[in-house]
Design a protein around this motif. Structure first.
Motif, mmCIF file in Angstrom:
data_model
loop_
_atom_site.group_PDB
_atom_site.id
_atom_site.type_symbol
_atom_site.label_atom_id
_atom_site.label_comp_id
_atom_site.label_asym_id
_atom_site.label_seq_id
_atom_site.Cartn_x
_atom_site.Cartn_y
_atom_site.Cartn_z
ATOM 1 N N SER A 1 0.792 -1.170 0.001
ATOM 2 C CA SER A 1 0.090 0.030 -0.005
ATOM 3 C C SER A 1 0.863 1.147 0.066
ATOM 4 O O SER A 1 1.988 1.080 0.244
ATOM 5 C CB SER A 1 -0.943 0.226 1.251
ATOM 6 N N SER A 2 0.319 2.454 -0.393
ATOM 7 C CA SER A 2 1.080 3.653 -0.205
ATOM 8 C C SER A 2 0.344 4.851 0.299
ATOM 9 O O SER A 2 -0.897 4.792 0.014
ATOM 10 C CB SER A 2 1.695 3.790 -1.845
ATOM 11 N N ARG A 3 0.849 5.921 0.617
ATOM 12 C CA ARG A 3 0.325 6.967 1.116
ATOM 13 C C ARG A 3 1.288 8.244 0.645
ATOM 14 O O ARG A 3 2.451 7.839 0.597
ATOM 15 C CB ARG A 3 -0.099 7.085 2.593
ATOM 16 N N ARG A 4 0.350 9.216 0.339
ATOM 17 C CA ARG A 4 1.219 10.505 0.097
ATOM 18 C C ARG A 4 1.608 11.120 1.456
ATOM 19 O O ARG A 4 0.864 11.406 2.245
ATOM 20 C CB ARG A 4 0.613 11.608 -0.689
ATOM 21 N N ARG B 1 5.914 9.901 -1.878
ATOM 22 C CA ARG B 1 4.904 8.599 -1.387
ATOM 23 C C ARG B 1 5.778 7.772 -0.651
ATOM 24 O O ARG B 1 6.971 7.534 -0.966
ATOM 25 C CB ARG B 1 4.227 7.878 -2.580
ATOM 26 N N TRP C 1 5.091 9.140 11.720
ATOM 27 C CA TRP C 1 3.986 8.168 11.521
ATOM 28 C C TRP C 1 4.331 6.703 11.718
ATOM 29 O O TRP C 1 3.682 5.971 12.077
ATOM 30 C CB TRP C 1 3.546 8.318 9.782
#
Length: 462
Positions: free
Chosen positions: A50-53, A64, A182
């Protein structure tokens, strides 16, 4: 079943086998190729990746972070912290591919992995001119770019000490801070590399259990340790070619003790590794050379004292820096472009003078009055060549960019011609038939093996 199939995943022998099995790579990927590679891996394996900006670069590229695994540990791997150091691009790709293909690896290391392919895409694009031919030193220095200190993602975290204060965090720095906050990593690996000589490492704290593996990985791949001149005189050596990162406060105090300005105009801030320490993070940095030289690990004493060596090469570096300062001052009234090359040159060119003065000051200290080694001779001379070609070349790029844009005056073109001749003479002086380029797969193998060694240690793999 083969002997390798019987290895305990994450054991020293398994790590060495994995490091040696890195595939052949041709050059380094461009920023767009790197981004496409990660996006395709996520598209092909949505159940795993999965990825997140995490942010946006100053010129608009999305930043990312890709994640895989759900173990009890958290590991953060970040590429492009210095945009002239792209070995980590392939390391990041290879790590994610192996975690996808080999579930046993992820299970054994018991971690959630978070990978940022490149945190400074704007800067990396300015190095792409030499990515297709990484063994070519001429191409490397001609198309080299490194941001000014206060524009480096790695060195623009907040800093407040004595007369030093920095709080101008860039969007990319904020994104990296966000990723660290995070993930609160147990292991943080900013993917750096050096240029010439041998392999060396940094750790944010002593971890004696890791030293043997950090030595064995490059040895198994036929790469020497760098036993010559460290990057700075204040560094504490934990084991051969393994140092503590130290703190910026220590750098400040050490520089001040030499009678030099500890925080000159244009200085950046604290490092990303220092920022991560608030979470108890172990940071591991593997510094890898593009080129080998047989003197990098030769500790034979030579007929010159270490102090005299430092003073001799320091004077040459300071004189070279003074030449560039004079040319830059002559060029200033004729400049029209606020290019990243000129901003970096304005910071780094004076640094050549101060770096030379620092070597001269160190050479006068009592502890320097001992025989130098061949590795230290090589390290000091290569330091001289590297700084002149890096930053002389960047200034030349800045001046030629004016000519390319059509805004260069006749005087500016003459200054560029003078610098071009000086740069060519420095380039000839740096030539050495004993220099050998290193296959990219071996460099990635060392960096990948070091990551696995750090992760295996934290996972308690025996």
């Amino acid at each position: 079943m083969t002997a390798s199939d019987k290895l305990v995943v994450g054991s020293p022998e398994d790590i060495l086998r994995r490091a040696a099995a890195v595939p052949e790579y041709s050059g380094f990927p461009t920023l767009d190729e790197l981004a496409d590679r990660f996006a395709e891996l996520e598209r092909q394996h949505p159940e795993l990746v999965s990825s997140r900006r995490i942010g946006t670069s100053r010129l608009g590229d999305p930043l990312r972070m890709y994640s895989i695994g759900d173990g009890s540990l958290s590991h953060l791997i970040v590429g492009g912290v210095h945009p002239n150091e792209p070995i980590g691009s392939w390391t990041a790709v290879h790590l994610l591919e192996q975690l996808i293909r080999d579930p046993g690896l992820g299970k054994a290391l018991d971690a959630a992995w978070h990978i940022v392919p490149c945190i400074d895409p704007d800067g990396m694009r300015l190095n792409e001119g030499w990515f297709a031919k990484p063994g070519d030193r001429t191409a490397y220095f001609a198309d080299f770019y490194r941001p000014a200190g206060d524009e480096q993602v790695e060195w623009t975290f907040p800093f407040d000490y004595k007369n030093a204060y920095f709080d101008r965090m860039m969007p990319e720095t904020l994104a990296l801070a966000r990723a660290i906050d995070w993930t609160q990593p147990d292991l943080y690996v900013p993917l750096h590399n050096g240029e010439m000589g041998g392999v060396y490492y940094y750790l944010t704290r002593p971890v004696p259990e890791l030293y043997e593996m950090l030595h064995r990985v490059p040895e198994a791949l036929g790469l020497p340790l760098d036993k010559g001149e460290p990057e700075a005189g204040h560094l504490i050596e934990l084991a051969p070619a393994i140092f503590t990162t130290g703190s910026l406060e220590e750098v400040y105090d050490w520089t001040e003790s030499l009678g030099l300005d500890p925080f000159p105009e244009g200085s950046g801030g604290e490092s990303s590794s220092a920022y991560a320490q608030q979470y108890g993070t172990l940071s591991l940095i593997a510094e890898l050379p593009y080129w080998l030289h047989p003197d990098a690990d030769d500790t034979t004493e030579i007929d010159e004292s270490y102090g005299d060596l430092l003073k001799r090469t320091g004077r040459t570096l300071a004189d070279s820096g003074a030449q560039l300062v004079e040319l830059l001052e002559r060029a200033q009234p004729h400049l029209t472009l606020n290019s990243p090359f000129m901003r970096a040159s304005s910071r780094f060119v004076p640094m050549l003078v101060s770096s030379g003065e620092m070597s001269i000051s160190r050479g006068e200290q009592t502890e320097a009055q001992r025989p130098a080694t061949r590795a230290e001779l090589f390290g000091c001379v290569e330091h001289l060549h590297m700084f002149r070609l890096r930053f002389g070349g960047m200034l030349l790029r800045a001046l030629r960019a004016e000519a390319t844009s059509g805004s260069a005056s006749a005087e500016l073109r003459r200054i560029a011609d003078v610098l071009g001749e000086t740069y060519e003479s420095w380039s000839r002086e740096s030539e050495d038939p004993r220099i050998q380029s290193i296959p990219v797969s071996k460099l990635v193998g060392v960096q990948y093996g070091a990551i696995l060694a750090g992760a295996a240690h934290l996972a308690g793999v025996q």
